[in-house]
Design an enzyme around this catalytic site. Structure first.
Site, mmCIF file in Angstrom:
data_model
loop_
_atom_site.group_PDB
_atom_site.id
_atom_site.type_symbol
_atom_site.label_atom_id
_atom_site.label_comp_id
_atom_site.label_asym_id
_atom_site.label_seq_id
_atom_site.Cartn_x
_atom_site.Cartn_y
_atom_site.Cartn_z
ATOM 1 C CE LYS A 130 8.409 -36.644 29.428
ATOM 2 N NZ LYS A 130 8.205 -37.106 30.787
ATOM 3 C CB CYS A 430 7.290 -13.084 71.946
ATOM 4 S SG CYS A 430 7.561 -12.112 70.455
ATOM 5 C CB CYS A 433 8.327 -8.370 72.728
ATOM 6 S SG CYS A 433 6.851 -9.383 72.980
HETATM 7 S S1 IVH Z 1 5.254 -40.947 24.041
HETATM 8 C C1 IVH Z 1 7.822 -44.114 22.192
HETATM 9 N N1 IVH Z 1 3.715 -38.990 24.824
HETATM 10 O O1 IVH Z 1 6.843 -39.688 29.357
HETATM 11 C C2 IVH Z 1 7.250 -42.923 22.826
HETATM 12 N N2 IVH Z 1 5.011 -40.105 26.471
HETATM 13 O O2 IVH Z 1 9.699 -41.302 28.414
HETATM 14 C C3 IVH Z 1 6.614 -43.242 24.101
HETATM 15 N N3 IVH Z 1 4.645 -39.262 28.771
HETATM 16 O O3 IVH Z 1 6.961 -42.302 31.094
HETATM 17 C C4 IVH Z 1 6.201 -42.103 24.910
HETATM 18 N N4 IVH Z 1 3.157 -37.733 28.233
HETATM 19 O O4 IVH Z 1 4.568 -42.115 30.242
HETATM 20 C C5 IVH Z 1 4.598 -39.913 25.215
HETATM 21 N N5 IVH Z 1 2.261 -37.230 25.358
HETATM 22 C C6 IVH Z 1 3.144 -38.179 25.740
HETATM 23 C C7 IVH Z 1 3.526 -38.345 27.088
HETATM 24 C C8 IVH Z 1 4.473 -39.323 27.420
HETATM 25 C C9 IVH Z 1 3.833 -38.300 29.232
HETATM 26 C C10 IVH Z 1 5.544 -40.063 29.620
HETATM 27 C C11 IVH Z 1 5.496 -41.534 29.392
HETATM 28 C C12 IVH Z 1 6.867 -41.985 29.744
HETATM 29 C C13 IVH Z 1 7.695 -40.790 29.491
HETATM 30 C C14 IVH Z 1 8.420 -40.971 28.175
#
Ligand code: IVH
Length: 722
Positions: A130, A430, A433
């Site tokens: 993520k 300081c 001291c």
């Molecule tokens: S999938 C319908 N995959 O996380 C599914 N989101 O709420 C859509 N994000 O702001 C999202 N890495 O930009 C997905 N590997 C990933 C992700 C990802 C980051 C972010 C995305 C969004 C939030 C999802």
């Protein structure tokens, strides 16, 4: 007809040349930005780039929208045009449970929705990172990037095509002959941590040069979001952004779209889009947990920030069956990690005094759980830094702790300021001291001028002197040193060796037994090396490495400090040592000019502190030139230590061997003179045996340290020619 007909190899037309140059540059861009494996030097890229630019200038009709030359330039916008997403950009449910239960709960929900029983096979998932940036929708029509839009509220975003074009990782044309009529690639624009640091350094430079508009960014996410929402692409271009694709929106005319999330991302990657390699197709909940844990353990080693992982049902047909609930897909979930940034308040700003007198402002924070620990202190480094971040008592601040990195105050939120606390300034005297505080020309740090008169400096000097890599006095911790200082039992470092068992035993929480042990440890510490001793003295700017270099250079203390201050090594002499620059040379020279420093050294030696001395490299090379033999007995020998040494630690063995002129190396090669193997030696021992490098045991090492000239006798006879 005498002339043979010539083969029709007419020169390529301008159209063909332009197409060829474009293709070449696109291939190089992909290798450089996406694969991180440049195919040609930057200069070659620039040369071909300029060639294409010139061609397009001469024939404007050849300029195509996907030409690499179109990434740069462009006019600043008045404002952003709204873009209505044809398929909404949804968010995903976050599993709040950061333990393994999050993955199990998700898997259980999916199975229930699909009507699966315990006997049914596990669900196949794709586990992804993520990314902590901002979501973006890239619309490609017939393979050509036609529009890039932010997520906005999910229904309507903003057109940021001009800025997205400046991101080298994003292809302006998909690398396929048969692109879908429409494909909207969705993913995250983010900033790598190293790019973020470099950007902030450049911003600081601008601020130092008086640029009032320049400011530093709080974190990579904010910097990326700010860059994407720049109206002027010239500014956006200076903010190094990256991109990873993780999903899609509208797709039409893709005859053979794969059936899974994983394979669709594979196809994107084949088209030249960046897709993270940190993803895995797995079966069932337990494998998701393993992914969460694996990534969690490596989170800080990734070159960019993530705030969790995402699990997705891999089969697109199952995704369709599962559908959505209140604007979140049932087939995906985010599984977070503990936050690395939190808000808290500054209760006080303390000023601490270090070993060399440096004053450090430290923010005392309302306890906050961040990055897995409770944080109550964060250094503000110096006055300038405290003022730059404008941290004041009572402020709400962002605290960051990532990995094992020391927690830091990233920024203050002045808009939340309620009190009227003044800007932080260093005290004039300081806090420990009361000696005058000075700030040297061109330095950021303030210093207490009290020297060893200052109890805080004395305390730190003693702790440093006794530390493991210095004199290595076991058991002399902070609590004990605090008491010695408070009771005024230590005036100079030499006083440490003057305390009796009864003196030590008189301290709080010190029994006779620990007192005995400490005196024994102190007695043992008297046998040391010149390098350790020099390091232990705490000369400003002299770290362990420098102390070793200086010791090896002079070989003995007399050559370094002389009988009188006038005879001490000059700055010029010190500058001849590898890696010793003017600041270090001056610091060492000044140190040995001070009568009280010379006195303490004499006292320490009189109390029995000693080491084995030699002629030193400087004298040795002078002698070698004069035709005499090399001075250090183990000069030119390379020794590798491995396994557990029982009589002395490996550090100590290394120090002593180096003091005798040997090079102590971490790896075995044909050039290794010998390997010294302690208990449970592993791969290095095997390597030595494989290469036929002689192996000695610990007893031989002890013998060698006593009588280094005996080395040839210790080595087994080697076959001729070696
Ligand atoms: S999938 C319908 N995959 O996380 C599914 N989101 O709420 C859509 N994000 O702001 C999202 N890495 O930009 C997905 N590997 C990933 C992700 C990802 C980051 C972010 C995305 C969004 C939030 C999802």
């Amino acid at each position: 007809m005498s002339d043979a007909p010539t083969t029709p190899t007419a020169a390529p037309t301008a159209i063909e040349t332009a197409a060829q140059l474009r293709q070449q540059l696109q291939q190089w861009e992909h290798a450089y930005y996406v694969l991180d494996a440049p195919l040609v030097p930057d200069a070659e890229f620039d040369r071909v780039f300029r060639q294409l630019q010139a061609l397009e200038a001469a024939h404007p009709e050849l300029r195509t929208p996907d030409s690499p030359t179109q990434r740069v330039g462009g006019q600043a916008l008045e404002g952003f045009t709204p873009v209505r997403h044809r398929i909404p950009m949804l968010s995903i449910r976050t599993e709040t449970d950061i333990s393994a239960e999050g993955a199990r709960a998700f898997d259980a929900r999916v199975r229930k929705e699909l009507g699966l029983g315990p006997e049914d096979p596990p669900i196949e998932y794709q586990a992804e990172l993520k990314f902590d940036g901002l979501a973006i929708n890239l619309r490609y029509e017939n393979g050509l990037l036609v529009q890039a839009a932010t997520r906005g509220d999910g229904e309507t975003g903003e057109d940021v095509t001009h800025n997205v074009r400046t991101i080298g990782q994003i292809p302006m044309r998909l690398a396929t002959d048969a692109p879908p009529a429409v494909v909207e690639v969705r993913g995250e624009v983010y900033m790598r941590r190293d790019d973020f640091e470099a950007l902030n350094n450049r911003q600081r430079q601008k601020m130092a040069e008086g640029d009032k508009g320049a400011k530093t960014f709080v974190n990579p996410r904010n910097a990326a979001a700010g860059a994407i929402r720049q109206l002027d692409p010239a500014i956006a271009r200076q903010r190094p952004l990256s991109f990873y694709a993780y999903g899609w929106g509208e797709i039409t005319g893709w005859a053979d779209q794969p059936a899974t999330q994983a394979a669709t991302l594979d196809a994107f990657a084949a088209w030249g889009l960046p897709v993270s390699a940190e993803r895995r197709t797995v079966q069932g909940a337990e494998a998701l947990i393993a992914f969460h844990q694996d990534i969690g353990a490596r989170r800080d080693a990734l070159p960019f920030d993530i705030d969790g992982v995402v699990y997705k049902v891999n089969r697109l047909l199952l995704q369709r069956d599962l559908g959505f609930v209140s604007r979140e897909p049932r087939w995906a979930v985010a599984h977070k990690y503990p936050a690395q940034e939190e808000l808290t308040t500054v209760q006080e700003i303390d000023v601490q005094v270090g070993r060399t007198g440096k004053l450090t402002p430290v923010a005392k924070l309302a306890p906050v759980f961040v990055g897995g620990v409770t944080v109550t202190n964060a250094t503000l480094h110096n006055e300038l830094e405290a003022q730059r971040k404008d941290v004041r008592v009572g402020d709400t601040v962002i605290v960051r702790r990532a990995g094992d990195v020391i927690p830091e105050v990233v920024a203050s939120l002045p808009e939340k300021r309620t009190g009227d606390a003044p800007v932080f300034t260093m005290p004039a005297t300081c806090p420990v001291c009361d000696s005058a505080v000075v700030r040297e020309e061109g330095e950021a740090d303030h210093r207490c001028t009290g020297g060893l008169f200052c109890p805080a400096q004395r305390k730190q000097a003693v702790l440093h002197f006794a530390s493991r890599r210095a004199m290595d006095v076991e058991g002399l911790g902070e609590k004990i040193v605090d008491q010695l200082i408070a009771r005024n039992r230590i005036r100079t470092l030499a006083d440490l060796y003057r305390l009796s068992v009864d003196d030590w035993a008189a301290l709080e929480r010190m029994g006779q037994r620990s007192a005995h042990n400490l005196v024994a440890a102190l007695a043992q510490s008297k046998t040391t090396t010149l390098a350790r001793f020099l390091f232990a003295l705490g000369i400003r700017h002299v770290g362990e490495r420098t102390a070793k270099d200086v010791a090896a250079h002079f070989g003995n203390l007399a050559a370094l400090m002389g009988q009188t201050p006038e005879q001490a090594a000059s700055e010029e002499q010190l500058l001849t040592i590898h890696d010793v620059g003017p600041v270090v040379a001056r610091s060492i020279h000044t140190f040995f000019q001070q009568p009280h420093n010379r006195e303490v050294i004499a006292e320490l030696q009189a109390l029995g502190v000693h080491w084995s001395e030699s002629e030193g490299k400087a004298a040795a090379s002078a002698n070698a030139e004069a035709g005499s033999a090399a001075a250090l007995p183990l000069a030119g020998k390379t020794i590798v230590l491995t396994g557990t040494l029982t009589a002395m630690g490996r550090d100590a063995a290394r120090d002593q061997l180096e003091a005798l002129g040997a090079k102590v190396s971490g790896s075995v090669s044909k050039k290794t003179t010998c390997v010294i193997a302690g208990a449970e030696a592993g791969s290095k021992l095997a390597k030595a045996e494989e290469l036929g490098v002689p192996v000695l045991d610990e007893a031989a090492l002890l013998h060698l340290l006593q009588a280094p000239d005996a080395l040839p006798a210790l080595l087994p006879a080697l076959p001729d020619g070696q």
